[in-house]
Write a protein that holds these residues in place. Structure first.
Motif, PDB file in Angstrom:
ATOM      1  N   ALA A 116      63.833  -1.710 -37.001  1.00  0.00           N
ATOM      2  CA  ALA A 116      64.992  -1.619 -37.881  1.00  0.00           C
ATOM      3  C   ALA A 116      65.934  -2.806 -37.685  1.00  0.00           C
ATOM      4  O   ALA A 116      66.439  -3.392 -38.661  1.00  0.00           O
ATOM      5  CB  ALA A 116      65.732  -0.310 -37.622  1.00  0.00           C
ATOM      6  N   ALA A 117      66.166  -3.181 -36.423  1.00  0.00           N
ATOM      7  CA  ALA A 117      67.053  -4.315 -36.135  1.00  0.00           C
ATOM      8  C   ALA A 117      66.456  -5.618 -36.655  1.00  0.00           C
ATOM      9  O   ALA A 117      67.167  -6.457 -37.223  1.00  0.00           O
ATOM     10  CB  ALA A 117      67.315  -4.410 -34.633  1.00  0.00           C
ATOM     11  N   MET A 118      65.155  -5.785 -36.478  1.00  0.00           N
ATOM     12  CA  MET A 118      64.517  -7.007 -36.967  1.00  0.00           C
ATOM     13  C   MET A 118      64.507  -7.062 -38.489  1.00  0.00           C
ATOM     14  O   MET A 118      64.638  -8.142 -39.075  1.00  0.00           O
ATOM     15  CB  MET A 118      63.098  -7.118 -36.409  1.00  0.00           C
ATOM     16  N   LEU A 119      64.346  -5.919 -39.144  1.00  0.00           N
ATOM     17  CA  LEU A 119      64.368  -5.918 -40.607  1.00  0.00           C
ATOM     18  C   LEU A 119      65.725  -6.379 -41.120  1.00  0.00           C
ATOM     19  O   LEU A 119      65.805  -7.184 -42.053  1.00  0.00           O
ATOM     20  CB  LEU A 119      64.040  -4.522 -41.137  1.00  0.00           C
ATOM     21  N   ASN A 120      66.796  -5.900 -40.498  1.00  0.00           N
ATOM     22  CA  ASN A 120      68.118  -6.326 -40.938  1.00  0.00           C
ATOM     23  C   ASN A 120      68.378  -7.782 -40.600  1.00  0.00           C
ATOM     24  O   ASN A 120      69.001  -8.518 -41.376  1.00  0.00           O
ATOM     25  CB  ASN A 120      69.193  -5.435 -40.327  1.00  0.00           C
ATOM     26  N   ALA A 121      67.893  -8.234 -39.441  1.00  0.00           N
ATOM     27  CA  ALA A 121      68.036  -9.645 -39.087  1.00  0.00           C
ATOM     28  C   ALA A 121      67.249 -10.518 -40.054  1.00  0.00           C
ATOM     29  O   ALA A 121      67.712 -11.599 -40.464  1.00  0.00           O
ATOM     30  CB  ALA A 121      67.563  -9.877 -37.655  1.00  0.00           C
ATOM     31  N   SER A 130      68.684 -18.846 -46.053  1.00  0.00           N
ATOM     32  CA  SER A 130      67.233 -18.991 -46.056  1.00  0.00           C
ATOM     33  C   SER A 130      66.834 -20.385 -45.575  1.00  0.00           C
ATOM     34  O   SER A 130      67.260 -21.391 -46.134  1.00  0.00           O
ATOM     35  CB  SER A 130      66.683 -18.761 -47.458  1.00  0.00           C
ATOM     36  N   PRO A 131      66.030 -20.463 -44.521  1.00  0.00           N
ATOM     37  CA  PRO A 131      65.674 -21.777 -43.952  1.00  0.00           C
ATOM     38  C   PRO A 131      64.641 -22.493 -44.813  1.00  0.00           C
ATOM     39  O   PRO A 131      64.066 -21.931 -45.744  1.00  0.00           O
ATOM     40  CB  PRO A 131      65.094 -21.402 -42.587  1.00  0.00           C
ATOM     41  N   SER A 132      64.416 -23.742 -44.489  1.00  0.00           N
ATOM     42  CA  SER A 132      63.425 -24.547 -45.215  1.00  0.00           C
ATOM     43  C   SER A 132      62.311 -25.012 -44.297  1.00  0.00           C
ATOM     44  O   SER A 132      61.494 -25.838 -44.676  1.00  0.00           O
ATOM     45  CB  SER A 132      64.108 -25.768 -45.846  1.00  0.00           C
ATOM     46  N   VAL A 133      62.281 -24.473 -43.084  1.00  0.00           N
ATOM     47  CA  VAL A 133      61.319 -24.908 -42.070  1.00  0.00           C
ATOM     48  C   VAL A 133      60.564 -23.703 -41.526  1.00  0.00           C
ATOM     49  O   VAL A 133      61.168 -22.683 -41.185  1.00  0.00           O
ATOM     50  CB  VAL A 133      62.031 -25.633 -40.903  1.00  0.00           C
ATOM     51  N   GLY A 134      59.224 -23.813 -41.456  1.00  0.00           N
ATOM     52  CA  GLY A 134      58.432 -22.832 -40.731  1.00  0.00           C
ATOM     53  C   GLY A 134      57.880 -21.690 -41.560  1.00  0.00           C
ATOM     54  O   GLY A 134      58.161 -21.555 -42.759  1.00  0.00           O
ATOM     55  N   THR A 135      57.079 -20.854 -40.892  1.00  0.00           N
ATOM     56  CA  THR A 135      56.460 -19.678 -41.497  1.00  0.00           C
ATOM     57  C   THR A 135      56.729 -18.469 -40.615  1.00  0.00           C
ATOM     58  O   THR A 135      56.619 -18.552 -39.387  1.00  0.00           O
ATOM     59  CB  THR A 135      54.938 -19.871 -41.654  1.00  0.00           C
ATOM     60  N   PHE A 136      57.067 -17.355 -41.249  1.00  0.00           N
ATOM     61  CA  PHE A 136      57.453 -16.135 -40.536  1.00  0.00           C
ATOM     62  C   PHE A 136      56.452 -15.028 -40.873  1.00  0.00           C
ATOM     63  O   PHE A 136      56.227 -14.717 -42.046  1.00  0.00           O
ATOM     64  CB  PHE A 136      58.867 -15.729 -40.954  1.00  0.00           C
ATOM     65  N   ASN A 311      59.365 -27.735 -27.474  1.00  0.00           N
ATOM     66  CA  ASN A 311      59.288 -26.602 -28.400  1.00  0.00           C
ATOM     67  C   ASN A 311      58.930 -25.306 -27.674  1.00  0.00           C
ATOM     68  O   ASN A 311      58.027 -24.572 -28.069  1.00  0.00           O
ATOM     69  CB  ASN A 311      58.266 -26.880 -29.511  1.00  0.00           C
ATOM     70  N   CYS A 312      59.645 -25.027 -26.620  1.00  0.00           N
ATOM     71  CA  CYS A 312      59.362 -23.860 -25.774  1.00  0.00           C
ATOM     72  C   CYS A 312      60.052 -22.621 -26.337  1.00  0.00           C
ATOM     73  O   CYS A 312      61.287 -22.542 -26.368  1.00  0.00           O
ATOM     74  CB  CYS A 312      59.825 -24.120 -24.341  1.00  0.00           C
ATOM     75  N   PHE A 313      59.260 -21.652 -26.774  1.00  0.00           N
ATOM     76  CA  PHE A 313      59.809 -20.434 -27.345  1.00  0.00           C
ATOM     77  C   PHE A 313      60.498 -19.584 -26.287  1.00  0.00           C
ATOM     78  O   PHE A 313      61.523 -18.957 -26.554  1.00  0.00           O
ATOM     79  CB  PHE A 313      58.707 -19.634 -28.036  1.00  0.00           C
ATOM     80  N   LEU A 314      59.954 -19.560 -25.085  1.00  0.00           N
ATOM     81  CA  LEU A 314      60.589 -18.802 -24.012  1.00  0.00           C
ATOM     82  C   LEU A 314      62.001 -19.312 -23.765  1.00  0.00           C
ATOM     83  O   LEU A 314      62.955 -18.526 -23.649  1.00  0.00           O
ATOM     84  CB  LEU A 314      59.753 -18.886 -22.732  1.00  0.00           C
ATOM     85  N   SER A 315      62.163 -20.617 -23.691  1.00  0.00           N
ATOM     86  CA  SER A 315      63.497 -21.197 -23.495  1.00  0.00           C
ATOM     87  C   SER A 315      64.409 -20.896 -24.671  1.00  0.00           C
ATOM     88  O   SER A 315      65.610 -20.626 -24.495  1.00  0.00           O
ATOM     89  CB  SER A 315      63.390 -22.708 -23.295  1.00  0.00           C
ATOM     90  N   LEU A 316      63.855 -20.929 -25.885  1.00  0.00           N
ATOM     91  CA  LEU A 316      64.649 -20.629 -27.072  1.00  0.00           C
ATOM     92  C   LEU A 316      65.210 -19.207 -27.003  1.00  0.00           C
ATOM     93  O   LEU A 316      66.397 -18.975 -27.288  1.00  0.00           O
ATOM     94  CB  LEU A 316      63.796 -20.812 -28.331  1.00  0.00           C
ATOM     95  N   VAL A 317      64.365 -18.249 -26.611  1.00  0.00           N
ATOM     96  CA  VAL A 317      64.820 -16.860 -26.510  1.00  0.00           C
ATOM     97  C   VAL A 317      65.876 -16.720 -25.421  1.00  0.00           C
ATOM     98  O   VAL A 317      66.908 -16.053 -25.604  1.00  0.00           O
ATOM     99  CB  VAL A 317      63.630 -15.915 -26.237  1.00  0.00           C
ATOM    100  N   LEU A 380      68.681 -12.106 -34.755  1.00  0.00           N
ATOM    101  CA  LEU A 380      69.136 -13.035 -35.781  1.00  0.00           C
ATOM    102  C   LEU A 380      69.340 -14.424 -35.195  1.00  0.00           C
ATOM    103  O   LEU A 380      68.969 -15.436 -35.812  1.00  0.00           O
ATOM    104  CB  LEU A 380      70.430 -12.527 -36.413  1.00  0.00           C
ATOM    105  N   ARG A 381      69.879 -14.495 -33.993  1.00  0.00           N
ATOM    106  CA  ARG A 381      70.067 -15.793 -33.335  1.00  0.00           C
ATOM    107  C   ARG A 381      68.720 -16.459 -33.065  1.00  0.00           C
ATOM    108  O   ARG A 381      68.556 -17.663 -33.286  1.00  0.00           O
ATOM    109  CB  ARG A 381      70.824 -15.604 -32.019  1.00  0.00           C
ATOM    110  N   ILE A 382      67.734 -15.682 -32.611  1.00  0.00           N
ATOM    111  CA  ILE A 382      66.395 -16.235 -32.361  1.00  0.00           C
ATOM    112  C   ILE A 382      65.802 -16.785 -33.652  1.00  0.00           C
ATOM    113  O   ILE A 382      65.247 -17.898 -33.671  1.00  0.00           O
ATOM    114  CB  ILE A 382      65.468 -15.152 -31.770  1.00  0.00           C
ATOM    115  N   LEU A 383      65.920 -16.023 -34.738  1.00  0.00           N
ATOM    116  CA  LEU A 383      65.368 -16.475 -36.022  1.00  0.00           C
ATOM    117  C   LEU A 383      66.051 -17.742 -36.501  1.00  0.00           C
ATOM    118  O   LEU A 383      65.382 -18.691 -36.940  1.00  0.00           O
ATOM    119  CB  LEU A 383      65.511 -15.363 -37.067  1.00  0.00           C
ATOM    120  N   HIS A 384      67.366 -17.772 -36.449  1.00  0.00           N
ATOM    121  CA  HIS A 384      68.123 -18.962 -36.886  1.00  0.00           C
ATOM    122  C   HIS A 384      67.717 -20.190 -36.060  1.00  0.00           C
ATOM    123  O   HIS A 384      67.454 -21.272 -36.606  1.00  0.00           O
ATOM    124  CB  HIS A 384      69.621 -18.728 -36.760  1.00  0.00           C
TER     125      HIS A 384
END
Length: 390
Positions: A116-121, A130-136, A311-317, A380-384
């Motif tokens: 539910a939280a991810m859907l709202n994010a 809406s970003p212009s980079v990447g695939t979700f 491009n470390c996802f762990l560090s990003l999180v 939401l911060r992770i997605l942004h």
């Protein structure tokens, strides 16, 4: 109350509304109870293309939105829950009622709250900026709490057959301890169960010299199993072996048992793969003095996500949580297994991040509304941050 959600055209703008709607579906493994149709409708409104992959009666959802050239992120989750009987609950476990700012319900923490939280994010990401980079990708299964044979494993195989390579995968399992965001999982220990049958020779208990007591052999074997050395263990990821059952098919007290069955479970460090674990145990059980037959059951491989230079996802999180909460999370590989193991590989960094896990699978499973808001902000911060990275 209906056990099955109908495809709804209604508006579910808040995380609480979405979560209550999901909780009211009795989606006990492997029945999705209409939840995947609900998610499909909501994600399509946000511009995702959606397909449902059915494997041996199990439904899985794969949703995709391509923003532009760039990295690929998947959110992985499950809508299925363990059973719940009403005894002891403050409310109907499939009602999603809120009492004093806390929502109660089966699956509210594990892991419909995350969904539910991810859907709202995701809605805020797509509609507001809406970003212009990447695939979700959204990768949702209804077969996680059981044997997990036809869920995320099949999703991973399907993506591989399409040539899809994920850069990162965020799993919404409940990982937090005391407060939301205080702990994330950057791996999991592996798990495997064993069943050992020991053969002796029956006889009268008054003449033990004419018999071979299978229970006595089992006792020695139990001691040896618990003394095994796991030399590859690393700090924070220790291997443990627990005997879970000793069964002797005896119905009288004057008979030396000819057979005995042992069952055990091993949770092993990510420094090992299952084959190595099996070889260590087999080197013991295959000794002639034990006359043992060993059968392995329910293997679940370990996985681990370390720090990458670029491009470390762990560090990003970690940094996303720090920005939202003012502190970095602890890293852990403890707990049970998760579907993250199906997506982890040399190309894909897998990180698990979700609400508190203190009440999962329990009577009165619950999540506070404040915690839902906190995990939504983190997501939401992770997605942004991810989709603004080239």
């Amino acid at each position: 109350m209906s056990h099955l959600l109908q495809t709804s055209t209604g508006s579910y703008s808040s995380t609480v509304d979405v979560l209550r709607h999901l909780i009211q579906a009795r989606s006990i493994t492997p029945n999705d109870a209409g939840t995947l149709n609900f998610l499909e409708f909501q994600l399509k409104k946000l511009g995702f293309s959606v397909e449902q992959l059915v494997c041996n009666g199990v439904k899985n959802l794969i949703a995709t939105r391509h923003f532009g050239d760039g990295p690929t992120l998947a959110y992985s989750g499950h809508v299925d829950v363990v059973p719940a009987q009403p005894e002891g609950w403050l409310v109907d476990p499939f009602s999603g009622q809120v009492i004093d700012g806390v929502m109660y319900g089966r699956g509210v923490a594990d892991m419909k709250g995350s969904i539910a939280a991810m859907l709202n994010a995701t809605r805020q990401l797509c509609l507001d900026t809406s970003p212009s980079v990447g695939t979700f990708y959204w990768l949702i299964t209804s077969d996680e709490e059981g044997e997990a044979e036809y869920g995320s494993l099949e999703i991973a195989r399907h993506l591989q057959s399409k040539g899809v390579v994920l850069d990162a995968c965020l799993v919404g399992e409940p990982t937090s301890n005391k407060t939301v965001g205080d702990t994330i999982k950057n791996g999991r220990r592996g798990a495997i169960s064993g069943r050992i049958t020991i053969h002796g020779k029956a006889g009268h208990v008054a003449y033990p010299d004419k018999a071979v007591n299978a229970a006595h052999i089992a006792g020695e074997l139990v001691t040896k199993l618990t003394e095994l050395c796991w030399s590859k263990d690393v700090p924070g990821s220790q291997t443990t072996l627990q005997v879970t059952g000793i069964t002797i098919p005896n119905i009288v007290d004057n008979l030396v048992p000819a057979n005995c069955e042992l069952t055990f479970n091993i949770r092993y460090s990510h420094a090992y793969k299952s084959q190595e674990v099996c070889e260590i145990v087999e080197s013991l059980t295959q000794q002639p003095k034990f006359s043992a037959q060993l059968q392995w059951e329910r293997p679940c491989e370990s996985f681990y996500t370390g720090i990458k230079d670029n491009n470390c996802f762990l560090s990003l999180v970690e940094h996303a949580i720090s920005k939202e909460l003012g502190h970095f999370p602890a890293l852990s590989t403890a707990g049970g297994t998760s579907d993250g193991r199906f997506f982890a590989n040399n190309n894909t960094q897998v990180v698990e991040c979700g609400v508190k896990n203190e009440s999962i699978h329990q009577v009165n499973e619950h999540v506070s509304i404040a915690d839902l808001n906190a995990i939504e902000s983190i997501y939401l911060r992770i997605l942004h941050d991810f989709f603004s990275t080239k």
